[in-house]
Design a protein around this motif. Structure first.
Motif, mmCIF file in Angstrom:
data_model
loop_
_atom_site.group_PDB
_atom_site.id
_atom_site.type_symbol
_atom_site.label_atom_id
_atom_site.label_comp_id
_atom_site.label_asym_id
_atom_site.label_seq_id
_atom_site.Cartn_x
_atom_site.Cartn_y
_atom_site.Cartn_z
ATOM 1 N N THR A 1 0.676 -1.267 -0.052
ATOM 2 C CA THR A 1 0.192 0.051 -0.025
ATOM 3 C C THR A 1 0.752 1.139 -0.099
ATOM 4 O O THR A 1 2.172 1.108 0.452
ATOM 5 C CB THR A 1 -0.722 -0.016 1.215
ATOM 6 O OG1 THR A 1 0.032 0.240 2.349
ATOM 7 C CG2 THR A 1 -1.771 -1.239 1.396
ATOM 8 N N ASP A 2 0.325 2.313 -0.460
ATOM 9 C CA ASP A 2 1.132 3.520 -0.219
ATOM 10 C C ASP A 2 1.486 3.996 1.074
ATOM 11 O O ASP A 2 2.611 4.340 1.208
ATOM 12 C CB ASP A 2 0.150 4.791 -0.776
ATOM 13 C CG ASP A 2 0.050 4.815 -2.358
ATOM 14 O OD1 ASP A 2 0.403 3.809 -3.068
ATOM 15 O OD2 ASP A 2 -0.892 5.510 -2.772
ATOM 16 N N GLN A 3 0.530 3.698 2.151
ATOM 17 C CA GLN A 3 1.052 3.889 3.591
ATOM 18 C C GLN A 3 2.474 2.967 3.897
ATOM 19 O O GLN A 3 3.357 3.409 4.441
ATOM 20 C CB GLN A 3 0.220 3.619 4.344
ATOM 21 C CG GLN A 3 -1.253 4.428 4.264
ATOM 22 C CD GLN A 3 -2.036 4.233 3.224
ATOM 23 O OE1 GLN A 3 -1.877 3.124 2.519
ATOM 24 N NE2 GLN A 3 -3.045 4.929 2.876
ATOM 25 N N GLU A 4 2.397 1.872 3.536
ATOM 26 C CA GLU A 4 3.594 0.743 3.530
ATOM 27 C C GLU A 4 4.911 1.230 2.943
ATOM 28 O O GLU A 4 5.912 1.286 3.648
ATOM 29 C CB GLU A 4 3.143 -0.557 3.447
ATOM 30 C CG GLU A 4 2.165 -1.363 4.051
ATOM 31 C CD GLU A 4 1.533 -2.460 3.313
ATOM 32 O OE1 GLU A 4 1.606 -3.580 4.092
ATOM 33 O OE2 GLU A 4 1.632 -2.701 2.275
ATOM 34 N N GLU B 1 5.253 4.585 1.815
ATOM 35 C CA GLU B 1 5.671 5.772 2.740
ATOM 36 C C GLU B 1 6.724 5.294 3.797
ATOM 37 O O GLU B 1 7.676 6.118 4.062
ATOM 38 C CB GLU B 1 4.588 6.606 2.724
ATOM 39 C CG GLU B 1 4.164 7.181 1.591
ATOM 40 C CD GLU B 1 4.897 7.914 0.801
ATOM 41 O OE1 GLU B 1 6.027 8.664 1.077
ATOM 42 O OE2 GLU B 1 4.706 8.246 -0.593
ATOM 43 N N LYS B 2 6.225 4.576 4.526
ATOM 44 C CA LYS B 2 6.834 4.097 5.885
ATOM 45 C C LYS B 2 8.189 3.574 5.574
ATOM 46 O O LYS B 2 9.299 3.725 6.225
ATOM 47 C CB LYS B 2 6.130 3.222 6.741
ATOM 48 C CG LYS B 2 6.787 3.090 8.241
ATOM 49 C CD LYS B 2 5.714 2.225 8.833
ATOM 50 C CE LYS B 2 6.495 2.121 10.109
ATOM 51 N NZ LYS B 2 5.533 1.518 11.371
ATOM 52 N N ARG B 3 8.311 2.649 4.633
ATOM 53 C CA ARG B 3 9.417 2.037 4.478
ATOM 54 C C ARG B 3 10.442 2.813 3.580
ATOM 55 O O ARG B 3 11.899 2.620 3.773
ATOM 56 C CB ARG B 3 9.158 0.644 3.477
ATOM 57 C CG ARG B 3 8.405 -0.297 3.964
ATOM 58 C CD ARG B 3 8.904 -1.674 4.680
ATOM 59 N NE ARG B 3 10.375 -1.897 3.989
ATOM 60 C CZ ARG B 3 10.475 -3.089 3.367
ATOM 61 N NH1 ARG B 3 9.390 -4.022 3.122
ATOM 62 N NH2 ARG B 3 11.446 -3.671 3.063
ATOM 63 N N GLU C 1 11.483 5.859 3.950
ATOM 64 C CA GLU C 1 12.088 6.519 4.982
ATOM 65 C C GLU C 1 13.586 6.156 5.358
ATOM 66 O O GLU C 1 14.524 6.873 5.862
ATOM 67 C CB GLU C 1 11.327 6.669 6.235
ATOM 68 C CG GLU C 1 10.021 7.785 6.215
ATOM 69 C CD GLU C 1 9.049 7.620 7.354
ATOM 70 O OE1 GLU C 1 9.578 7.108 8.555
ATOM 71 O OE2 GLU C 1 8.133 8.201 7.317
#
Length: 96
Positions: free
Chosen positions: A5-8, A10-12, A14
Motif C-alpha cells: 500500500t502507499d502507506q506501507e 511511505e513508511k519503508r 524513510e
C-alpha cells in the motif's frame, strides 16, 4: 508477490536515502566520478538483480544512473523492489 500500500511504501522508504516514490515505483539517481565508475556499479547491481530475479528500469548517460523499481506483475511496488533498492544502496554505498 503482493503490491504494498502507499502507506506501507511511505513508511519503508524513510529508510532508503535518496529514493522517492511516485508513479507506482521507487526512483533514484546516482552521479559517479566518471563513466567507468558508473558502468562498474551497474555491473555489480546486475549480479544482484540476477540473484533476486528482479530487474530495474534504468538509464545511463555518461556518469549518471537513473533507476526505477516496480514489480510489473503486481502493478506496483512490492517487497522485492525494496530488497533490490537496499542492495543497490549497499553497492553504491549511499550515505544516510
Amino acid at each position: 508477490m503482493k503490491k504494498l500500500t502507499d502507506q506501507e511504501i511511505e513508511k519503508r522508504i524513510e529508510n532508503l536515502p535518496d529514493w522517492d516514490f511516485y508513479d507506482d515505483a521507487l526512483h533514484t539517481d546516482f552521479e559517479f566520478d566518471n563513466f567507468k565508475d558508473c558502468m562498474s556499479a551497474m555491473n555489480r547491481i546486475a549480479f544482484e538483480c540476477e540473484a533476486l530475479n528482479h530487474h530495474p528500469e534504468w538509464t545511463n548517460v555518461y556518469n549518471t544512473l537513473d533507476i526505477t523499481l516496480t514489480t510489473h506483475d503486481a502493478d506496483g511496488v512490492t517487497e522485492l523492489d525494496f530488497k533490490l533498492a537496499e542492495a543497490i544502496n549497499k553497492i553504491v554505498e549511499v550515505e544516510d
